[in-house]
Design a protein around this motif. Structure first.
Motif, mmCIF file in Angstrom:
data_model
loop_
_atom_site.group_PDB
_atom_site.id
_atom_site.type_symbol
_atom_site.label_atom_id
_atom_site.label_comp_id
_atom_site.label_asym_id
_atom_site.label_seq_id
_atom_site.Cartn_x
_atom_site.Cartn_y
_atom_site.Cartn_z
ATOM 1 N N ILE A 1 1.832 6.593 -6.970
ATOM 2 C CA ILE A 1 0.716 7.325 -7.577
ATOM 3 C C ILE A 1 0.620 8.764 -7.070
ATOM 4 C CG2 ILE A 1 -1.820 7.398 -7.758
ATOM 5 C CD1 ILE A 1 -1.744 4.317 -7.773
ATOM 6 N N CYS A 2 0.860 8.961 -5.775
ATOM 7 C CA CYS A 2 0.667 10.291 -5.185
ATOM 8 C C CYS A 2 1.934 11.155 -5.197
ATOM 9 C CB CYS A 2 0.161 10.161 -3.750
ATOM 10 S SG CYS A 2 -1.429 9.307 -3.634
ATOM 11 N N THR B 1 -6.074 1.830 4.766
ATOM 12 C CA THR B 1 -7.251 2.657 4.456
ATOM 13 C C THR B 1 -6.836 4.075 4.079
ATOM 14 O OG1 THR B 1 -8.607 1.377 6.004
ATOM 15 C CG2 THR B 1 -9.443 3.535 5.346
ATOM 16 N N PHE B 2 -5.926 4.655 4.856
ATOM 17 C CA PHE B 2 -5.437 6.006 4.552
ATOM 18 C C PHE B 2 -4.761 6.039 3.183
ATOM 19 C CE2 PHE B 2 -1.701 8.805 4.458
ATOM 20 C CZ PHE B 2 -2.320 10.039 4.581
ATOM 21 N N SER B 3 -3.883 5.055 2.919
ATOM 22 C CA SER B 3 -3.140 5.031 1.652
ATOM 23 C C SER B 3 -4.079 4.961 0.460
ATOM 24 C CB SER B 3 -2.181 3.835 1.626
ATOM 25 O OG SER B 3 -1.208 3.953 2.629
ATOM 26 N N TYR B 4 -5.043 4.042 0.513
ATOM 27 C CA TYR B 4 -5.925 3.867 -0.644
ATOM 28 C C TYR B 4 -6.944 5.005 -0.759
ATOM 29 C CZ TYR B 4 -3.958 -0.523 -2.155
ATOM 30 O OH TYR B 4 -3.099 -1.474 -2.659
ATOM 31 N N THR B 5 -7.262 5.672 0.345
ATOM 32 C CA THR B 5 -8.098 6.876 0.251
ATOM 33 C C THR B 5 -7.366 7.968 -0.508
ATOM 34 O OG1 THR B 5 -9.174 6.355 2.365
ATOM 35 C CG2 THR B 5 -9.354 8.618 1.581
ATOM 36 N N ALA C 1 -6.167 10.745 -5.760
ATOM 37 C CA ALA C 1 -5.233 11.033 -6.857
ATOM 38 C C ALA C 1 -5.754 10.485 -8.189
ATOM 39 C CB ALA C 1 -3.862 10.427 -6.540
ATOM 40 N N ILE C 2 -6.412 9.307 -8.131
ATOM 41 C CA ILE C 2 -6.951 8.692 -9.352
ATOM 42 C C ILE C 2 -7.995 9.595 -9.993
ATOM 43 C CG2 ILE C 2 -8.440 6.806 -10.194
ATOM 44 C CD1 ILE C 2 -6.956 4.960 -8.213
ATOM 45 N N ALA D 1 0.841 -1.201 0.000
ATOM 46 C CA ALA D 1 0.000 0.000 0.000
ATOM 47 C C ALA D 1 0.879 1.256 0.000
ATOM 48 C CB ALA D 1 -0.918 0.000 1.222
ATOM 49 N N LEU D 2 1.965 1.228 0.762
ATOM 50 C CA LEU D 2 2.912 2.349 0.772
ATOM 51 C C LEU D 2 3.540 2.528 -0.602
ATOM 52 C CD1 LEU D 2 4.672 4.487 2.227
ATOM 53 C CD2 LEU D 2 6.256 2.623 2.806
#
Length: 315
Positions: A129-130, A218-222, A227-228, A122-123
């Motif tokens: 991406i971010c 959860t934080f990472s994918y939020t 960003a997506i 996730a990191l």
């Protein structure tokens, strides 16, 4: 052995695994999908390890994390499946006391490691991406090695008390475990000692591991989803969303059955035993089968290298 489930013994030399109580007649049929999932898991994870080792361009942080995940999945599934299949196929239900505690330790230790690698992946996706421009400076080989070592030590050290505490208790009621493998609470609940220390320590480990790990994921994918939706083209949004969505599905396939099994042991007295046991097997079978497909084959570089291998063999 006929008297092994009575109260005339203390600390038995072996336990008896029942498999899936209530579904004994269907054990052979249940073994077919279980065996298929194990075969796919072994083949898929070995393939990931082989391709990353052979392809120099894949010697990068994300693929190192994938290799760690592949090793963990191989250990996690191999710790349980061979014995489970011997129960289903040959009615070989006995497992030595020490072997049972060893299995107990490896299952929970590597499950904690798997959770840690999901955080690492996730990191990796979050940074890629971010903050793509700083990817190579944030996730260096040194950082990856330190993260891997931290995941390893966390699993090894946090779960070390489990088998030692379980060995301390007196088992004088029964040596029959209503399960397909030596799950921690399924074993210690057989003790006639006060097992509060084991129970509370299990709660402590669960909250210490799952709480922070799930919060970070959860934080990472939020942040990734935010960003997506800011990507310029619809095609790019759909492609990235599809990749991250499949990652989340695999992560949920690990955490939901694991938490369901954990909570059922403590509060789910009305949950049918066979439902509990089948669900408890899912987080040890489904993620090891899906991880090499979702994280590996769906990754363009690995897919291209895999196709290249098959093309060369075919020609």
């Amino acid at each position: 052995m006929s008297d092994s489930n009575t109260t005339d013994f203390t600390n038995p030399s072996f336990f008896i695994l029942l498999g899936i109580p209530g579904l004994e007649a269907a054990h052979v049929w249940i073994s077919i999908p279980f065996c298929a999932m194990y075969a796919i898991a072994v083949l898929g994870n070995f393939t990931i390890l082989l391709i990353v080792r052979m392809e120099q361009s894949l010697h990068a942080p994300m693929y190192y994390f994938l290799c760690m995940l592949a090793v963990i999945d191989l250990v996690l599934s191999t710790t349980t499946l061979p014995k489970m299949l011997s129960i289903f196929w040959f009615n070989s239900r006995e497992i030595e006391f020490s072997a049972c505690l060893t299995q107990l330790y490896f299952i929970h230790c590597f499950a904690v490691m798997e959770s840690g690698i999901f955080v690492a992946l996730a990191l990796d996706r979050y940074v890629a991406i971010c903050d793509p421009l700083r990817y190579s400076t944030i996730l260096t080989n040194t950082v990856v090695a330190k993260f891997g070592l931290a995941v390893l030590l966390r699993g090894v050290l946090l779960l070390l008390p489990h088998p030692f505490l379980a060995r301390r208790w007196l088992y004088c009621r029964t040596n029959v475990i209503a399960h397909t493998y030596c799950e921690h609470l399924a074993v210690v609940k057989l003790a006639c000692s006060d097992i509060l220390l084991s129970s509370y320590y299990g709660l402590f480990v669960t909250f210490l591991v799952n709480g922070p790990d799930m919060s970070f994921i959860t934080f990472s994918y939020t942040q990734i989803l935010r960003a997506i939706f800011s990507l310029p083209t619809k095609e790019a949004r759909l492609k990235t969303f599809g990749t991250c969505g499949s990652h989340l599905c695999v992560i949920l396939a690990f955490y939901i059955p694991a938490l369901f099994s954990f909570l059922t042991h403590r509060f789910g007295h009305n949950v049918p035993l066979h439902v509990h046991i089948i669900t408890a097997n899912m987080y040890l079978l489904v993620p090891p089968m899906l991880n090499p497909i979702i994280y590996g084959v769906r990754t363009k570089q690995i897919r291209d290298r895999l196709l290249q291998l098959f093309t060369h063999k075919g020609s």
